[in-house]
Design an enzyme around this catalytic site. Structure first.
Site, mmCIF file in Angstrom:
data_model
loop_
_atom_site.group_PDB
_atom_site.id
_atom_site.type_symbol
_atom_site.label_atom_id
_atom_site.label_comp_id
_atom_site.label_asym_id
_atom_site.label_seq_id
_atom_site.Cartn_x
_atom_site.Cartn_y
_atom_site.Cartn_z
ATOM 1 N N SER A 34 0.821 -1.211 0.000
ATOM 2 C CA SER A 34 0.000 0.000 0.000
ATOM 3 C C SER A 34 0.856 1.263 0.000
ATOM 4 O O SER A 34 0.528 2.253 -0.658
ATOM 5 C CB SER A 34 -0.917 0.022 1.224
ATOM 6 O OG SER A 34 -1.846 -1.038 1.172
ATOM 7 N N GLU A 55 4.402 0.748 14.772
ATOM 8 C CA GLU A 55 5.015 1.976 14.261
ATOM 9 C C GLU A 55 5.995 2.610 15.241
ATOM 10 O O GLU A 55 7.012 3.181 14.837
ATOM 11 C CB GLU A 55 3.921 2.989 13.897
ATOM 12 C CG GLU A 55 3.078 2.590 12.705
ATOM 13 C CD GLU A 55 1.942 1.630 13.047
ATOM 14 O OE1 GLU A 55 1.262 1.136 12.121
ATOM 15 O OE2 GLU A 55 1.747 1.362 14.264
ATOM 16 N N PHE A 80 -0.617 6.825 11.129
ATOM 17 C CA PHE A 80 0.215 6.008 12.014
ATOM 18 C C PHE A 80 1.659 6.498 12.069
ATOM 19 O O PHE A 80 2.364 6.276 13.057
ATOM 20 C CB PHE A 80 0.201 4.550 11.539
ATOM 21 C CG PHE A 80 -1.175 3.960 11.413
ATOM 22 C CD1 PHE A 80 -2.107 4.114 12.434
ATOM 23 C CD2 PHE A 80 -1.546 3.263 10.281
ATOM 24 C CE1 PHE A 80 -3.381 3.571 12.324
ATOM 25 C CE2 PHE A 80 -2.823 2.720 10.160
ATOM 26 C CZ PHE A 80 -3.742 2.873 11.180
#
Length: 312
Positions: A34, A55, A80
């Protein structure tokens, strides 16, 4: 007109950078395809780390790798990265002036059906306030590719913001790109539109519409929000006496606020900020959302007309 997503430009830029520099590493928090880091992964698997949905850990691991003399890109969705891992970005990356570049993909309203939780509309504000951080918002595929390479070669903390939706290209491989130097794509004397990201294309469309009404607009691609091109802001404040800022982001703390800071300190003129007015987004197609929140060409033209009435 050819369309492409700026996230694709980021991904292609990473591969080019990796080919030139064996010290470039890439980390991703689960969303490699993505966020378009999978192209780097396929070509340089030994310099790619899949951290998973973590993250905060990704930022810490990146600083460790950077401390060994590497240039590290960390990539995820903007909500994020830098949203979820802001503490680690602030303390581990920026405080240490580490050679780590953040990539926030899927930003702005044009994430569309993913809705408010995944529409990063505050990321410019929280990154541009950080010491040592450079903030770049490319207008299209080509500019994202060039910005990725430029940030990797520059070194130090930085944030590059891209979007998922495909937009028409407004730049070419030959268009100049320099961190901290805005590009002027249209000159005008009545109003100057400062835009970033996909809003550059919409602003060019708006300027063309307004020209038929006798309103002559300049369009400035202010791709580097920090350090902002102060010279360009002052130049167009003097030239037009009216600046309209357009961004797919909250107007508070974003590029518009940065422009206002320069104008307030150096050459006061009227500035109208156009973007998200203290609201969250919602689900819908990118086209529907840009229309509803008046961030398409029609909405931008409306804002310019409002400014022109005030100017007169």
């Amino acid at each position: 007109m050819e369309k492409a997503a700026s996230r694709d430009g980021f991904g292609k830029g990473l591969v080019e950078l990796g080919e030139k520099n064996p010290n470039v590493w890439v980390l991703t928090a689960d969303v490699s395809e993505s966020a378009r880091t999978h192209w780097f992964q396929e070509k340089f698997p030994k310099r790619f780390v899949q951290v998973g949905i973590a993250e905060q850990n990704m930022a810490g691991v990146a600083v460790g790798i950077a401390s060994c003399g590497k240039t590290v890109f960390i990539s995820s969705y903007g909500v994020f990265n830098p949203g979820r891992n802001f503490d680690q970005v602030r303390v581990s990356i920026c405080y240490n002036n580490a050679n780590v570049i953040l990539h926030g993909s899927h930003t702005g309203l044009t994430v569309g059906p993913d809705g408010a939780t995944h529409q990063a509309l505050e990321d410019i504000a929280i990154t541009r306030v950080l010491p040592n951080m450079v903030v770049v918002v490319p207008a299209d595929f080509e500019e994202a590719r060039k910005a990725t390479i430029a940030l990797g070669e520059r070194g130090g903390p930085a944030y590059i913001r891209t979007c998922r939706e495909k937009f028409p290209l407004v730049t070419t491989p030959e268009t100049p790109f320099e961190i901290g130097k805005a590009n002027v794509y249209r000159k005008g004397k009545d109003a100057a539109i400062f835009a970033i990201g996909p809003m550059v294309y919409e602003s060019l469309k708006a300027a063309e519409m307004l020209s038929k009404e006798g309103i002559d607009c300049a369009v400035v691609d202010c791709h580097t929000v920090k350090p902002i091109d102060r010279k360009a802001v002052v130049e167009w404040a003097k030239e037009c006496g009216l600046i309209i800022t357009v961004e797919e982001h909250q107007i508070n703390g974003g590029m518009g606020s940065a422009v206002c800071e320069v104008v307030g300190e150096e050459y006061p003129c009227r500035v109208l900020r156009h973007g998200m007015h203290d609201k969250f987004g919602e689900s819908g197609s990118p086209e529907e959302l840009l229309r509803k929140y008046e961030l398409n060409a029609d909405g931008i033209a409306k804002k310019v007309r409002e400014g022109m009435k005030m100017k007169r």
